[in-house]
Structures are given as C-alpha cells and as structure tokens.
Design a protein around this motif. Sequence first.
Motif, PDB file in Angstrom:
ATOM      1  N   TRP A   1      35.589  38.417  26.978  1.00 46.33           N
ATOM      2  CA  TRP A   1      35.600  39.662  27.739  1.00 46.33           C
ATOM      3  C   TRP A   1      35.474  39.387  29.234  1.00 46.33           C
ATOM      4  CZ3 TRP A   1      35.199  44.763  25.369  1.00 46.33           C
ATOM      5  CH2 TRP A   1      35.116  45.804  26.303  1.00 46.33           C
ATOM      6  N   ARG A   2      34.548  38.490  29.590  1.00 45.54           N
ATOM      7  CA  ARG A   2      34.350  38.173  31.012  1.00 45.54           C
ATOM      8  C   ARG A   2      35.578  37.498  31.601  1.00 45.54           C
ATOM      9  NH1 ARG A   2      33.837  38.639  35.511  1.00 45.54           N
ATOM     10  NH2 ARG A   2      33.811  40.762  34.690  1.00 45.54           N
ATOM     11  N   MET A   3      36.231  36.624  30.843  1.00 43.55           N
ATOM     12  CA  MET A   3      37.427  35.942  31.339  1.00 43.55           C
ATOM     13  C   MET A   3      38.559  36.939  31.553  1.00 43.55           C
ATOM     14  SD  MET A   3      37.244  32.521  28.924  1.00 43.55           S
ATOM     15  CE  MET A   3      38.791  31.853  29.523  1.00 43.55           C
ATOM     16  N   VAL A   4      38.746  37.848  30.586  1.00 50.35           N
ATOM     17  CA  VAL A   4      39.809  38.845  30.727  1.00 50.35           C
ATOM     18  C   VAL A   4      39.509  39.772  31.898  1.00 50.35           C
ATOM     19  CG1 VAL A   4      40.919  40.809  29.596  1.00 50.35           C
ATOM     20  CG2 VAL A   4      40.436  38.735  28.288  1.00 50.35           C
ATOM     21  N   ALA A   5      38.255  40.188  32.032  1.00 44.26           N
ATOM     22  CA  ALA A   5      37.876  41.072  33.135  1.00 44.26           C
ATOM     23  C   ALA A   5      38.096  40.389  34.481  1.00 44.26           C
ATOM     24  CB  ALA A   5      36.415  41.484  32.986  1.00 44.26           C
TER      25      ALA A   5
ATOM     26  N   ARG B   1      41.216  39.984  39.776  1.00 37.90           N
ATOM     27  CA  ARG B   1      41.962  39.258  40.819  1.00 37.90           C
ATOM     28  C   ARG B   1      41.299  39.422  42.187  1.00 37.90           C
ATOM     29  NH1 ARG B   1      48.311  40.772  39.426  1.00 37.90           N
ATOM     30  NH2 ARG B   1      48.319  39.936  37.284  1.00 37.90           N
ATOM     31  N   ASP B   2      40.005  39.129  42.226  1.00 35.42           N
ATOM     32  CA  ASP B   2      39.247  39.322  43.465  1.00 35.42           C
ATOM     33  C   ASP B   2      39.054  38.035  44.255  1.00 35.42           C
ATOM     34  OD1 ASP B   2      37.601  38.096  41.683  1.00 35.42           O
ATOM     35  OD2 ASP B   2      35.988  39.567  41.758  1.00 35.42           O
ATOM     36  N   GLY B   3      39.696  36.966  43.827  1.00 34.46           N
ATOM     37  CA  GLY B   3      39.642  35.728  44.595  1.00 34.46           C
ATOM     38  C   GLY B   3      38.354  34.945  44.450  1.00 34.46           C
TER      39      GLY B   3
ATOM     40  N   VAL C   1      33.346  31.632  38.821  1.00 39.35           N
ATOM     41  CA  VAL C   1      33.840  32.144  37.536  1.00 39.35           C
ATOM     42  C   VAL C   1      33.158  31.416  36.381  1.00 39.35           C
ATOM     43  CG1 VAL C   1      35.847  32.383  36.036  1.00 39.35           C
ATOM     44  CG2 VAL C   1      36.044  32.895  38.473  1.00 39.35           C
ATOM     45  N   LEU C   2      33.020  30.101  36.502  1.00 37.27           N
ATOM     46  CA  LEU C   2      32.324  29.340  35.458  1.00 37.27           C
ATOM     47  C   LEU C   2      30.869  29.786  35.334  1.00 37.27           C
ATOM     48  CD1 LEU C   2      33.603  25.660  35.852  1.00 37.27           C
ATOM     49  CD2 LEU C   2      34.112  27.300  34.023  1.00 37.27           C
TER      50      LEU C   2
END
Length: 338
Positions: A155-159, A164-166, A172-173
């Motif tokens: 879910w977090r990866m898809v969100a 696309r906030d750079g 992200v990790l």
Amino acid sequence: MSADPQGDALESPLDAQHDAPSGSESKLGAPLEARRAEFRDQVAIAREHFEEVNEKIKQRTGRDLILAVLSGLVLAGVVLGALLFVPTVFAAIVIVVSGLATFELARAFETGGRKVDVWVQIVAAVALAATGYFGTALWQLWVMTFAVVAVLIVWRMVAQMAARDGRTYGDVLADIAAAGFIPIYVPFLLALVLVLQHQTNGAAWILTFIIVVVSADTGAYAVGVWIGKHPMVPRVSPKKTWEGFAGAATAAVIAATLLAYFVLDLPLWAGIVMGLVILITATLGDLGESLIKRDLGIKDMSSWIPGHGGLLDRLDSLLPSAVATLALCYWLTPLVGA
C-alpha cells in the motif's frame, strides 16, 4: 400601631445577656481555636513541603508525581477489573488500545518526517489484535501478521508511486520500513496478550506479568530518584541509572516470586526466573521506545494520559514482556503443582 419602648427596653438586656458567651465557653473556645489554627498551619507547611518535593521529582524525571499516580490507579482499576470480572470487555479494551496506540505511533512517525498511511494502519491494527482473541491457534496470528505487513508495505509503495512528490530513495525505504514496523511493534504484541488470555489460567498469567512490570517500573523510579547517580545508557535515556535498574530487579524478582508461588502455583525458582526474564524484556522495551522517541525528536508519544504521556509511554515495557510471558506460560505450565 405604635412601638412599646418599655417592652423593648426590658427585652434588650435579657437578649444581650442570653446571647453573650459565658466565661467557661470563652475559656474553652480560645484553646480550641488555637489548636485549629495550629492544625491549619501544619497542613499548609506539609502541602508546601510536598509540592516542593514533587517539583524536584518532576524536574528530575520529567513527570508530575500526583497526576501519574492518580491516572495510573484509574487505568489499573479499569483494566484489571475487566480482566478479572469481564474478560470480553478486557479483550475489547486491548483491541481498542491497539488501534489508538497505532494511531499514536503513526502520528509520531509523521512528526519525524515519515509518510504513514494512518487510517490503513489503524484498520490493520484492529484486525490483527482481534485475530489474537478470535483465532483458535497461534499460527493464525502469525499468518495474519504476515498478510497485514505485506499489505501495508505494498500500500505504501503504491501510494508513493501515485504521489510522485520527489521523495528520495532513502526516505521511501524509511517509509516502507515504518509501514512494516508499526503493526509488529503494537498490534501483534498486544494480540499476544489476548492469545495468553486463552491459555489455562490465562487471566492469572496476564495479571502476574502486568504487576511484575509495574513493580519493576516503580522500583526503578523510586530508587533512581532516591540514590540514582550512575547513568545506565545516557545517549538513549539520560535519566535511567544503574541504581534504578537494581531497584527494578529487586522489585521484579520479589513480585514475580510471590505471584508465581501464590497465584500461579509454580515453584519458587520459576518465579525468580520469571522475574529476571520480565525485568530484561521490560527494560529493553523501555529503552527501545526511548530510542524511537529520540530518533523522532519527541519527548512523549502524546499527552493523552496525564502524568505519563501517551499510551505507548505506558505500554513500552509491557509489549515485549507479553512475548516473554507467553513463552514462559508454555514452558512452565506443566510444572503447576509440582
């Protein structure tokens, strides 16, 4: 109708004589009033002294002693009362607390710069804790935990891809790690308490490990404030001392030994082992939460509980101790009555 001045003149001296205090009453009233004044002065001095001591403790530990004791007694009364008399309500409390503590931790991570799907985490936490109560076997909880962690990470990866906030790769990790850590740290460990509740004499085991953890915490607090001078891990928790740890060890072993013998019907040596194991898990849990807060740059997880901070500030020692207690229950139950 005119007034009777003669009658008034006759009544006034009698009334005045009747209302005036006698000499014996005056002699008795003076010492009594003096004792009352002395008592009020003593109360004022005692209150001032107590407030001074409380302020010193607050400066040293960062906690208001009065609020901490009162709120702790209220919480203990509600939770332990439900555990002993209405087990279903106790399970409901644990499930609700799982959701609230997850919300608290998720918001703390957001404060520290992590991106967390708060409401998804709460739903997952409630489902995971409920599995601990409604599940018929421990493996079901493990399967549910694996599924919840996988869903939250995906879910977090898809969100993140949708946002696309750079954000950087490292951020992200860290977000993904937080997404997987939260359900394991809070609802999974709380679910183990409900698994323990289903065991033979489960309520007594839960009561025992809670009292041992509270005893260790109280012993550490009292001895640390009294004679604590040597910091234990100053970089993680500057106010914890080795003297406080010794107080925690003494209190934990005494409480566990008494409870194991009189409540769980276990040998004395089993109580000593239990006390030492829970001492270690409670201390590690406390230090672990302190490390999380230090990393996030916060003092308390929240201010929901007066004098204590947040839910996790009270659950930090209990969460890992639930794992240890469940393991001890599986290992020591065959010794009951031996």
